[in-house]
Design an enzyme around this catalytic site. Structure first.
Site, short mmCIF file in Angstrom:
data_model
loop_
_atom_site.label_atom_id
_atom_site.label_comp_id
_atom_site.label_asym_id
_atom_site.label_seq_id
_atom_site.Cartn_x
_atom_site.Cartn_y
_atom_site.Cartn_z
N HIS A 148 -2.65 -61.40 65.04
CA HIS A 148 -3.45 -62.56 64.87
C HIS A 148 -4.11 -62.91 65.91
CE1 HIS A 148 -4.02 -67.17 64.02
NE2 HIS A 148 -3.94 -66.55 62.97
N CYS A 149 -4.12 -62.50 67.03
CA CYS A 149 -4.94 -62.92 68.31
C CYS A 149 -5.99 -61.94 68.10
CB CYS A 149 -4.32 -62.65 69.45
SG CYS A 149 -2.49 -63.45 69.69
N MET A 150 -5.90 -60.72 67.55
CA MET A 150 -6.90 -59.85 67.41
C MET A 150 -7.74 -59.81 66.17
SD MET A 150 -4.64 -56.22 67.32
CE MET A 150 -6.06 -55.47 67.06
#
Length: 355
Positions: free
Chosen positions: A347-349
Site C-alpha cells: 500500500h505504501c508503494m
C-alpha cells in the site's frame, strides 16, 4: 478529542474500493539498495523482482502508470516490462518524472473530484516522515508534475501530510493517528484544530476519528494503513495481536474498543469491525525493533484485493478473513518480506487514481 466534525464541503475523495482508472508506482532505483547484498544479488535487484511480480498481478485487474526518474532507466527496463504487459489486457503506461524513492502513497497526489465531477490533484507538502530520510525535494514536487502531464488542475497546500496517514470511508469520515499527525516533526506550528480544519476543508470529510498510535517499528510514526483499513463505508478491518507479549497488543486493543464504541454523530451508525491477525514479529539484524509486518497494508484493484504475506503461520488465516469479508473480489497474497525489510508495504508503494 476522538472525533471531529466540520462543515460539509464540495470536494470528494473516493474510497479505495471505488472504480480505479490506474494504480501509480515509482520504479525502484535507489542506489543505497544497489550496494547491499541480498541472497544471490543486490537488494535493489530483489526489490525490482518483487516490483515486477506486483505489477504482473495488478495488470490482471487494471491499468498501471509507472514512473521512471529518467529516460535512461526506462530504456534499460522497458523491454522486460513490455514483454510482461503484452500478456495482459490492461495497459502499462510510462511517465518520466524525477523522484527519490518508491513510497508514492505518502508523497504522491491526492486525486479528488470537485462539485462538477472534475478530477483534480490536492498536493500536500512532504518532508520524508519528519525529515528522517533525505533528500525528499523531488518527491515533494512529484504531484505537481503528475498533474501537469495528465492535464489536471492542482491545488498546493503547505501542510505536511502523507497519504498513508489517512483512511477514508468514502462518505464523511476519516481515521488517523495522533502519533503521526500531531507529531512535532510534521507541523509543529499548527494546533490540532488547525490540522483538523485543513483535513476537512481540503479533503471533503466531516468527521475525523483520532486513534492513539500505530505499529511498533513503523518509522512513519504510526501510519493508519498498517493496522486499520476501511473496506466499506461502515466496515473496517483492524489488526489485533495474538499474544499479550506482542508490543502492539495493548494499544491495538485500545483502538478496537474506541472504534467499537464509536457511533456516527448524526445517524448513530456503528462501525462493523473485522479483526485481522498480525504476523509473528519479524526482525533483521540492522533494526532493533520488530518490523511493522501487517496484512492490512493491502491494495484494492478493480475486482480484486492484493495482500502482503510473510511466510507466516497466519498468512492463510488472514487471506481467508479478507476473502470472506469481500466475496465479490479475488483476494491474492504476495510475499512482501523483501519490501517490509525496507520498512514499507505494498500500500505504501502504490497510489490509486479513481476512474
Amino acid at each position: 478529542m476522538n472525533t471531529t466534525k466540520a462543515v460539509k464541503n464540495k470536494v470528494y475523495y473516493p474510497p479505495e474500493w471505488h472504480t480505479q482508472s490506474a494504480v501509480w508506482f515509482a520504479y525502484p532505483h535507489s542506489q543505497r539498495w544497489d550496494a547491499v547484498p541480498y541472497q544471490s544479488g543486490s537488494r535493489l535487484e530483489a526489490i525490482r523482482d518483487f516490483f515486477s511480480r506486483l505489477i504482473d498481478l495488478v495488470l490482471d485487474f487494471q491499468d498501471v502508470n509507472l514512473i521512471f526518474p529518467n529516460s535512461e532507466l526506462l530504456e534499460q527496463t522497458k523491454a522486460k516490462l513490455v514483454k510482461l504487459a503484452n500478456k495482459k489486457n490492461n495497459k502499462l503506461q510510462y511517465f518520466i518524472i524525477p523522484n527519490e524513492d518508491i513510497w508514492i502513497r505518502d508523497y504522491g497526489p491526492f486525486f479528488v473530484y470537485d462539485s462538477e465531477g472534475n478530477k483534480l490533484v490536492k498536493d500536500f507538502t512532504f518532508n520524508a516522515w519528519g525529515e528522517k530520510f533525505p533528500p525528499w525535494d523531488l518527491d515533494d514536487y512529484l504531484p505537481q508534475l503528475i498533474a501537469k502531464q495528465c492535464g489536471y488542475q492542482v491545488e498546493k497546500h503547505p501542510m505536511i501530510l502523507e497519504g498513508g496517514s489517512l483512511e477514508f470511508n468514502g462518505e464523511d469520515l476519516i481515521l488517523t493517528t495522533e502519533q503521526c499527525l500531531l507529531n512535532a516533526n510534521r507541523n509543529p506550528a499548527m494546533s490540532q484544530q488547525e490540522i483538523e480544519n485543513v483535513l476537512t476543508s481540503e479533503l471533503g470529510v466531516n468527521y475525523i476519528i483520532w486513534l492513539k498510535r500505530g505499529l511498533v517499528g513503523d518509522h512513519t510514526d504510526g501510519h493508519i494503513d498498517d493496522f486499520a483499513r476501511f473496506i466499506g463505508p461502515h466496515r473496517l478491518v483492524l489488526c489485533q495481536a495474538s499474544s499479550s507479549q506482542d508490543p502492539n497488543y495493548q494499544h491495538l486493543q485500545e483502538s478496537f474498543m474506541q472504534l467499537q464504541n464509536w457511533k456516527h454523530p448524526e445517524t448513530n451508525q456503528a462501525l462493523e469491525l473485522i479483526t485481522l491477525p498480525l504476523p509473528e514479529p519479524m526482525k533483521i539484524p540492522t533494526v532493533s525493533e520488530p518490523l511493522p509486518c501487517s496484512y492490512a497494508n493491502f491494495i484494492f484493484v478493480n475486482g480484486g484485493l492484493i495482500v502482503p504475506i510473510f511466510k507466516s503461520q497466519y498468512d492463510d488465516e488472514a487471506l481467508s478473513i479478507l476473502q470472506k469479508a469481500l466475496p465479490e473480489r479475488k483476494v491474492i497474497g504476495i510475499d512482501a518480506r523483501v519490501l517490509i525489510e525496507e520498512g514499507g508495504g505494498i500500500h505504501c508503494m502504490s497510489k490509486q487514481e479513481p476512474g
